[in-house]
Design a protein around this motif. Structure first.
Motif, PDB file in Angstrom:
ATOM      1  N   THR A 199      11.699  -6.924  49.055  1.00  0.00           N
ATOM      2  CA  THR A 199      11.290  -7.998  49.968  1.00  0.00           C
ATOM      3  C   THR A 199      12.286  -8.254  51.098  1.00  0.00           C
ATOM      4  O   THR A 199      12.163  -9.255  51.802  1.00  0.00           O
ATOM      5  CB  THR A 199      11.086  -9.303  49.177  1.00  0.00           C
ATOM      6  N   GLU A 200      13.232  -7.375  51.281  1.00  0.00           N
ATOM      7  CA  GLU A 200      14.243  -7.585  52.322  1.00  0.00           C
ATOM      8  C   GLU A 200      13.591  -7.688  53.700  1.00  0.00           C
ATOM      9  O   GLU A 200      12.707  -6.912  54.045  1.00  0.00           O
ATOM     10  CB  GLU A 200      15.256  -6.441  52.303  1.00  0.00           C
ATOM     11  N   GLY A 201      14.027  -8.685  54.478  1.00  0.00           N
ATOM     12  CA  GLY A 201      13.546  -8.836  55.846  1.00  0.00           C
ATOM     13  C   GLY A 201      12.258  -9.619  55.992  1.00  0.00           C
ATOM     14  O   GLY A 201      11.794  -9.844  57.109  1.00  0.00           O
ATOM     15  N   VAL A 202      11.667 -10.089  54.878  1.00  0.00           N
ATOM     16  CA  VAL A 202      10.386 -10.787  54.960  1.00  0.00           C
ATOM     17  C   VAL A 202      10.577 -12.281  55.190  1.00  0.00           C
ATOM     18  O   VAL A 202       9.825 -12.908  55.927  1.00  0.00           O
ATOM     19  CB  VAL A 202       9.544 -10.549  53.687  1.00  0.00           C
ATOM     20  N   VAL A 203      11.582 -12.890  54.574  1.00  0.00           N
ATOM     21  CA  VAL A 203      11.743 -14.348  54.631  1.00  0.00           C
ATOM     22  C   VAL A 203      12.679 -14.768  55.756  1.00  0.00           C
ATOM     23  O   VAL A 203      13.502 -13.990  56.242  1.00  0.00           O
ATOM     24  CB  VAL A 203      12.270 -14.905  53.290  1.00  0.00           C
ATOM     25  N   SER A 204      12.544 -16.032  56.160  1.00  0.00           N
ATOM     26  CA  SER A 204      13.385 -16.612  57.198  1.00  0.00           C
ATOM     27  C   SER A 204      14.756 -16.981  56.637  1.00  0.00           C
ATOM     28  O   SER A 204      14.849 -17.589  55.563  1.00  0.00           O
ATOM     29  CB  SER A 204      12.709 -17.863  57.768  1.00  0.00           C
ATOM     30  N   LYS A 205      15.813 -16.642  57.344  1.00  0.00           N
ATOM     31  CA  LYS A 205      17.166 -16.924  56.860  1.00  0.00           C
ATOM     32  C   LYS A 205      17.439 -18.421  56.764  1.00  0.00           C
ATOM     33  O   LYS A 205      18.013 -18.903  55.796  1.00  0.00           O
ATOM     34  CB  LYS A 205      18.195 -16.260  57.773  1.00  0.00           C
ATOM     35  N   GLY A 206      17.049 -19.165  57.796  1.00  0.00           N
ATOM     36  CA  GLY A 206      17.390 -20.580  57.846  1.00  0.00           C
ATOM     37  C   GLY A 206      16.660 -21.444  56.850  1.00  0.00           C
ATOM     38  O   GLY A 206      17.095 -22.559  56.550  1.00  0.00           O
ATOM     39  N   ARG A 207      15.556 -20.985  56.314  1.00  0.00           N
ATOM     40  CA  ARG A 207      14.750 -21.795  55.407  1.00  0.00           C
ATOM     41  C   ARG A 207      14.812 -21.293  53.966  1.00  0.00           C
ATOM     42  O   ARG A 207      14.009 -21.687  53.133  1.00  0.00           O
ATOM     43  CB  ARG A 207      13.289 -21.808  55.880  1.00  0.00           C
ATOM     44  N   ALA A 261      -0.049 -23.740  55.454  1.00  0.00           N
ATOM     45  CA  ALA A 261      -0.739 -22.546  55.941  1.00  0.00           C
ATOM     46  C   ALA A 261       0.230 -21.383  56.110  1.00  0.00           C
ATOM     47  O   ALA A 261      -0.064 -20.240  55.730  1.00  0.00           O
ATOM     48  CB  ALA A 261      -1.450 -22.851  57.261  1.00  0.00           C
ATOM     49  N   LYS A 262       1.413 -21.670  56.670  1.00  0.00           N
ATOM     50  CA  LYS A 262       2.403 -20.611  56.864  1.00  0.00           C
ATOM     51  C   LYS A 262       2.983 -20.157  55.529  1.00  0.00           C
ATOM     52  O   LYS A 262       3.355 -18.986  55.372  1.00  0.00           O
ATOM     53  CB  LYS A 262       3.503 -21.091  57.806  1.00  0.00           C
ATOM     54  N   ALA A 263       3.061 -21.068  54.562  1.00  0.00           N
ATOM     55  CA  ALA A 263       3.535 -20.684  53.228  1.00  0.00           C
ATOM     56  C   ALA A 263       2.549 -19.726  52.570  1.00  0.00           C
ATOM     57  O   ALA A 263       2.953 -18.766  51.898  1.00  0.00           O
ATOM     58  CB  ALA A 263       3.718 -21.928  52.362  1.00  0.00           C
ATOM     59  N   LYS A 264       1.263 -19.958  52.757  1.00  0.00           N
ATOM     60  CA  LYS A 264       0.246 -19.058  52.210  1.00  0.00           C
ATOM     61  C   LYS A 264       0.365 -17.664  52.834  1.00  0.00           C
ATOM     62  O   LYS A 264       0.250 -16.651  52.143  1.00  0.00           O
ATOM     63  CB  LYS A 264      -1.151 -19.627  52.446  1.00  0.00           C
ATOM     64  N   VAL A 265       0.604 -17.626  54.136  1.00  0.00           N
ATOM     65  CA  VAL A 265       0.783 -16.338  54.825  1.00  0.00           C
ATOM     66  C   VAL A 265       2.029 -15.636  54.295  1.00  0.00           C
ATOM     67  O   VAL A 265       2.007 -14.426  54.017  1.00  0.00           O
ATOM     68  CB  VAL A 265       0.884 -16.542  56.353  1.00  0.00           C
ATOM     69  N   LEU A 266       3.127 -16.384  54.143  1.00  0.00           N
ATOM     70  CA  LEU A 266       4.368 -15.798  53.636  1.00  0.00           C
ATOM     71  C   LEU A 266       4.177 -15.251  52.228  1.00  0.00           C
ATOM     72  O   LEU A 266       4.648 -14.150  51.911  1.00  0.00           O
ATOM     73  CB  LEU A 266       5.482 -16.841  53.650  1.00  0.00           C
ATOM     74  N   ALA A 267       3.496 -16.003  51.365  1.00  0.00           N
ATOM     75  CA  ALA A 267       3.259 -15.533  50.000  1.00  0.00           C
ATOM     76  C   ALA A 267       2.470 -14.229  50.011  1.00  0.00           C
ATOM     77  O   ALA A 267       2.770 -13.303  49.241  1.00  0.00           O
ATOM     78  CB  ALA A 267       2.517 -16.601  49.200  1.00  0.00           C
ATOM     79  N   ALA A 268       1.476 -14.130  50.882  1.00  0.00           N
ATOM     80  CA  ALA A 268       0.684 -12.900  50.989  1.00  0.00           C
ATOM     81  C   ALA A 268       1.546 -11.742  51.484  1.00  0.00           C
ATOM     82  O   ALA A 268       1.421 -10.602  51.007  1.00  0.00           O
ATOM     83  CB  ALA A 268      -0.503 -13.125  51.927  1.00  0.00           C
ATOM     84  N   GLN A 269       2.444 -12.017  52.435  1.00  0.00           N
ATOM     85  CA  GLN A 269       3.345 -10.980  52.949  1.00  0.00           C
ATOM     86  C   GLN A 269       4.297 -10.484  51.860  1.00  0.00           C
ATOM     87  O   GLN A 269       4.564  -9.281  51.758  1.00  0.00           O
ATOM     88  CB  GLN A 269       4.136 -11.519  54.144  1.00  0.00           C
ATOM     89  N   LEU A 270       4.802 -11.408  51.070  1.00  0.00           N
ATOM     90  CA  LEU A 270       5.722 -11.035  49.990  1.00  0.00           C
ATOM     91  C   LEU A 270       5.002 -10.235  48.908  1.00  0.00           C
ATOM     92  O   LEU A 270       5.541  -9.255  48.386  1.00  0.00           O
ATOM     93  CB  LEU A 270       6.367 -12.285  49.395  1.00  0.00           C
TER      94      LEU A 270
END
Length: 200
Positions: free
Chosen positions: A64-72, A97-106
């Motif tokens: 999952t490297e590079g998928v999540v935001s560093k500051g959050r 909504a953005k959390a749902k997108v992030l979960a799908a990306q991960l």
């Protein structure tokens, strides 16, 4: 009339400022997500130890490297004396909504991880399995990635989970030498449920 319009504009501006301050204060007062403790990890033949919760994503994450935001994002590393490791990484998105997108990306990053490993390290063999959805808060999905390098003679098993509670997404990882038959899948599912449930 000019005075009335100016007063109305001023009143609206003050109201917007108060609303903005209230939103900012509420966001600042929101509690930080809770992390797993060593007692909540799958059972191991030697005791688990844990690092403190640290800001930012882990220095290296195979899938999952590079998928999540560093500051959050924050993360916590765990380990045993027998080279079994675990990690929890948690990211607070700006909106649900953005959390749902992030979960799908991960989830997609985990599902395609083995393909990327095979491209980077020719000779690796393996299998990725989806072990179902866990009905906790916004839901969690559990995966295993079983890899082997016949030329080297090594085998590794990794368990991964991606879960969400509101606008917070957490990834739980567990790994050791061996294969899926020797992995605590049932215990890992319990750990995943706990990780998502205790975020807030």
């Amino acid at each position: 009339m000019k005075y009335i319009r100016t007063a109305a504009v001023t009143t609206a501006a003050v109201a917007m400022t108060v609303a903005s301050l209230t939103t900012t204060t509420a966001a600042a007062a929101a509690p930080a997500p809770e992390f797993l403790s060593v007692s909540e990890l799958p059972a191991s033949s030697t005791p688990w130890s844990a690092d403190p919760v640290r800001p930012g994503p882990p220095e290296y994450s195979m899938c999952t490297e590079g998928v999540v935001s560093k500051g959050r994002t924050r993360h916590r590393e765990f380990r045993t004396e027998l080279d079994t490791t675990a990690r929890q990484t948690t990211t607070v998105a700006p909106t649900v909504a953005k959390a749902k997108v992030l979960a799908a990306q991960l989830r997609r990053a985990v599902e395609t991880c083995l393909d990327r490993l095979k491209a980077e390290y020719p000779g690796i063999e393996g299998e990725t399995l989806h072990h179902g959805r866990i009905g906790v808060e916004g839901g969690a999905h559990v995966y295993s990635i079983d890899t082997a390098h016949p030329e080297v003679g090594s085998t590794d098993i990794g368990l991964y989970a991606v879960g969400r509670d509101g606008r917070t997404v957490t990834v739980v990882e567990w790994g050791q030498l061996g294969d899926l038959d020797g992995a605590p899948l049932r215990g890992f599912k319990k750990t995943t449920r706990t990780a998502v449930a205790k975020l807030y």
